[in-house]
Write a protein that holds these residues in place. Sequence first.
Motif, PDB file in Angstrom:
ATOM      1  N   ALA A 648      29.643  44.006   7.275  1.00 56.65           N
ATOM      2  CA  ALA A 648      29.145  42.831   6.554  1.00 56.65           C
ATOM      3  C   ALA A 648      29.472  43.030   5.084  1.00 56.65           C
ATOM      4  CB  ALA A 648      27.650  42.650   6.764  1.00 56.65           C
ATOM      5  N   SER A 649      30.042  42.003   4.449  1.00 56.53           N
ATOM      6  CA  SER A 649      30.588  42.174   3.112  1.00 56.53           C
ATOM      7  C   SER A 649      30.218  40.996   2.222  1.00 56.53           C
ATOM      8  CB  SER A 649      32.121  42.295   3.195  1.00 56.53           C
ATOM      9  OG  SER A 649      32.711  42.323   1.918  1.00 56.53           O
ATOM     10  N   VAL A 650      30.015  41.272   0.929  1.00 58.51           N
ATOM     11  CA  VAL A 650      29.874  40.242  -0.094  1.00 58.51           C
ATOM     12  C   VAL A 650      30.883  40.545  -1.193  1.00 58.51           C
ATOM     13  CG1 VAL A 650      27.464  39.734   0.390  1.00 58.51           C
ATOM     14  CG2 VAL A 650      28.028  41.527  -1.248  1.00 58.51           C
ATOM     15  N   GLU A 651      31.357  39.485  -1.867  1.00 63.42           N
ATOM     16  CA  GLU A 651      32.445  39.677  -2.827  1.00 63.42           C
ATOM     17  C   GLU A 651      32.407  38.591  -3.885  1.00 63.42           C
ATOM     18  OE1 GLU A 651      37.187  39.054  -2.397  1.00 63.42           O
ATOM     19  OE2 GLU A 651      36.313  40.585  -1.078  1.00 63.42           O
ATOM     20  N   ILE A 652      32.792  38.951  -5.087  1.00 57.88           N
ATOM     21  CA  ILE A 652      32.961  37.983  -6.161  1.00 57.88           C
ATOM     22  C   ILE A 652      34.289  38.281  -6.844  1.00 57.88           C
ATOM     23  CG2 ILE A 652      31.644  39.416  -7.795  1.00 57.88           C
ATOM     24  CD1 ILE A 652      30.739  36.780  -9.118  1.00 57.88           C
ATOM     25  N   GLY A 653      35.051  37.233  -7.105  1.00 59.39           N
ATOM     26  CA  GLY A 653      36.371  37.423  -7.689  1.00 59.39           C
ATOM     27  C   GLY A 653      36.642  36.415  -8.794  1.00 59.39           C
ATOM     28  N   LEU A 654      37.345  36.848  -9.810  1.00 57.02           N
ATOM     29  CA  LEU A 654      37.755  35.998 -10.926  1.00 57.02           C
ATOM     30  C   LEU A 654      39.273  36.023 -10.994  1.00 57.02           C
ATOM     31  CD1 LEU A 654      36.957  34.285 -13.405  1.00 57.02           C
ATOM     32  CD2 LEU A 654      36.982  36.410 -14.738  1.00 57.02           C
ATOM     33  N   MET A 655      39.895  34.837 -10.937  1.00 55.89           N
ATOM     34  CA  MET A 655      41.354  34.730 -10.922  1.00 55.89           C
ATOM     35  C   MET A 655      41.825  33.873 -12.094  1.00 55.89           C
ATOM     36  SD  MET A 655      41.270  33.915  -6.902  1.00 55.89           S
ATOM     37  CE  MET A 655      39.699  33.111  -7.264  1.00 55.89           C
ATOM     38  N   ASP A 656      42.891  34.309 -12.726  1.00 51.05           N
ATOM     39  CA  ASP A 656      43.446  33.590 -13.862  1.00 51.05           C
ATOM     40  C   ASP A 656      44.954  33.475 -13.678  1.00 51.05           C
ATOM     41  OD1 ASP A 656      44.321  32.598 -16.308  1.00 51.05           O
ATOM     42  OD2 ASP A 656      42.764  33.648 -17.428  1.00 51.05           O
ATOM     43  N   GLU A 657      45.438  32.263 -13.419  1.00 48.31           N
ATOM     44  CA  GLU A 657      46.865  32.021 -13.257  1.00 48.31           C
ATOM     45  C   GLU A 657      47.303  30.835 -14.109  1.00 48.31           C
ATOM     46  OE1 GLU A 657      47.934  31.618  -9.164  1.00 48.31           O
ATOM     47  OE2 GLU A 657      47.162  33.606  -8.607  1.00 48.31           O
ATOM     48  N   HIS A 658      46.594  30.604 -15.206  1.00 49.95           N
ATOM     49  CA  HIS A 658      46.875  29.419 -16.013  1.00 49.95           C
ATOM     50  C   HIS A 658      48.149  29.561 -16.840  1.00 49.95           C
ATOM     51  CE1 HIS A 658      45.360  31.797 -19.389  1.00 49.95           C
ATOM     52  NE2 HIS A 658      45.840  30.865 -20.188  1.00 49.95           N
ATOM     53  N   SER A 659      48.584  30.785 -17.067  1.00 45.03           N
ATOM     54  CA  SER A 659      49.697  31.023 -17.976  1.00 45.03           C
ATOM     55  C   SER A 659      51.015  31.164 -17.226  1.00 45.03           C
ATOM     56  CB  SER A 659      49.439  32.294 -18.797  1.00 45.03           C
ATOM     57  OG  SER A 659      50.557  32.631 -19.585  1.00 45.03           O
TER      58      SER A 659
END
Length: 860
Positions: A648-659
């Motif tokens: 059982a897993s929980v996850e938080i991710g931040l992604m930046d591909e604006h450039s």
Amino acid sequence: MGDPGDVRMKHGFQPKAGGLLLLLAIALASPVALADPKDEARRHFNAGLELIAAGDYDNGIAEFEAAYALVPHPAVLYNIGRAHADAGNYQAAIDAFEAYLATEPIDRSEVEGYIRVLQDRMAAQQPAPELPSGQPQSAGTVSATPDEIAELRAHAEALAALAESLAEKEERATAQASGSTPSPSGDTQAGNDPGPNEVGLGELGLGELDGALVEDLYSRQVVTASRFGQDPLEAPAAVTLIDREDIVASGATTIPELLATVPGVDVMQLTAGQADVSARGFNRRLSNKLLILIDGRSVYLDSVGTTLWNALPITMDEIERIEVIRGPGSAIYGANAFAGVVNIITITPGAAGEQSSVRLTAGTKGSYQGSTVLTGRSGDLGYRASAGYTTLGRWAQEIDLENDPAWTSSVDDQTRSLEMMTANGQLDWRLSDGAFASVNAGIADGLVELYSLGALRDFYFDQRSTHVRVDAGTGPLYARVFMNRQTGVTSNWYEAVGQSAPLSTTLDNTSVDSTLTGDFAFGAREQHKLLVGVNYRYKTLAWGFLDTTPTEHHLGGYAQLQSRVDRFVFNGAVRVDRHPLLDAPVASPRLAMNMALGEGRALRVSAGSAFRTPTFIESYANLTLPTGVEGIHAVTVGDLQLEPERIASVEIGLMDEHSDWWRGEAVAFAYQVDNLIDLSGVDSAGFTDQGMDPASGAYIAGQASFTNEAPVYRAAGGELAVDYFGLPGLDLRANYALLLVQQSLDGQTQSVRAAPRHKLNGEVVYRSPLGVDATLGAQWVDKQVWGIRSFDESGQVVITDTDLSGRLIGTARLAWDPVPDLTLSVAAWNWTADLSGPTRQHPLGQPVGSRYTASMAYRF
């Protein structure tokens, strides 16, 4: 039951405003490149969009042409034609559209209509024809013959009909853009992968520019996370893409060498022929925590639960990209997608821009490879065929057979760890009304050295694996059936002279998998997407290590709903699997929310679970194994009552591909693992008075069985990745992974160090204007502590902590194109071993040294 994903999901495209249906995946139809020009092409392409939006057609078209020179793509030709048309350069537009038609797109009739309109506009711009000599004319009047008048009237009627048709198309486009009329589904329905030759441009006239240009041509797409194409910013899981340019630039000769550069992925080489791969911990000999797919077909071995990477029936040159899903994937794929999913996606048969190729490679440590890929298209039929041969020399020979007469081996060539021949072929048909059919078949035949489970050490498998896969679909329905079969001989590499070899036996493993999927979109602008499917899997195994020939029938069903609401994308999925040995069905849910933080930025929060069912050997084993103590053996048996491993897993991710210059990702996760399956200690009850076993020539100390471990494992970690491509011809990549694992039992908690706490990867790729390119990379893996299972003098199990020092693996590649379509290259893998000495990546594995190779690739 590993349920592979849809083959058609390899690329997805979604409707755009104005009825434009094209949204292509990355790396489509690019010829073999020396580095990764895709990001540079994306910069030119986006600059072209901005210039044309500002009315600067000349410079905008120049940017499109620069993008096309870097990554030739048919849809760029469409954009060039469209821009010329709106600028009034009708002949240039016709030339670009005709070049686009040469790629055999599915929207041929639409573009041919555009060309006819342009030709009529050009004709309308021509001056009036001169009257025949001697014809009188008065001011304001023109005389003509009856035939000329009839011709002009017919021409005027044709123009009026075309104008009416364009007006109707623009009216429909406006209605679709406003959301009043749902546009067609954006899911691809090609046999393997729609590719660039199957783009759908939709019905849109030449009347307006807004929304008509293809704007997402070089955007990145993933299909494995949800079984349909989507932007990584909207994916419900952490995803890493390895595209073809990455593969070529790395100089890697095996897929595990590529996966070692992915944040959070653990790769350890035990022999030159065996690499074990896991994600976020729990790697092991014959690792069984990842589900591996080739174009959606599972290659998971039901016998022992692992993947023989070097026995996959594909060549490196026919891989388009690899998608790595980090984290539980059972909500979509069922059992065995425990720690993640790796989907190896091959090139589309006959895709525009694809070239056939031949590659020859030779290197140190007995490394030789040869491969060829043939691809082409005839109308609606695309084909691809490949063949390959690979040998890899052993890192070490633990016993010198020439000077140690006490041992012998049934392996003829003691210098080779792997010798494999492969062949693969695929036919794709584009049928009427968007329907498709595809047939794929392949074979891999040869010997691979590996270190097996428990007391088994150096082993070999002389095997032949074959498969056949059939896919078909129409509308929202898609069906797939495939058969995997593996036969051969398994045996220990060394055996004592004068003692029987009970571990030498034949294996015959067959599985048949069938899936029916429905893919439905609804709501304004198709903001809701529903995916439902049912799966049946049959598998059987005849193997001397088992006390029976088991046959199992597995059933599964799943549903996934993705909804887009304002800045949010919600994804909920659940799958229920029925395993014949489990008392109750197993449910695997997943929930994810992606929130857009601005253009090209998103925050993801997700939670989910996964499970791994017992393999055949874990359930049905019955064999006598040496304990490592001379003259003492133990019986190993399976357990039909085993519970599935669960996570059982929980996850938080931040992604930046604006450039257009860089992209980055940061992920934090935590998980809990229960019911890990491993071997128990030896129970001597009932064995103390049996004496010597005549089959093995040794005393039996007792019986060990596969069992669910009592401890609960909890882990927390993070991954950080940054790619910089802001300078023309230069790419910089780096990623870091942290993993902390603890084991809890009876209120006692202790740290587990079998997985490295720290992993660091870096790579520099330079693409020179002179056709000489260079790559330099490094991987650092932190030290580990393994609990190694052995036996004492009475044959009882003893666990000994064994330290494994950290390791640095250096890679390098230098390539040169002396003439078009010919590439000469040299590469070095683990060259740092020549400075610090070979290192073991597992305490029982062979010391791994360096490998240098030289390669020649020709494309035609």
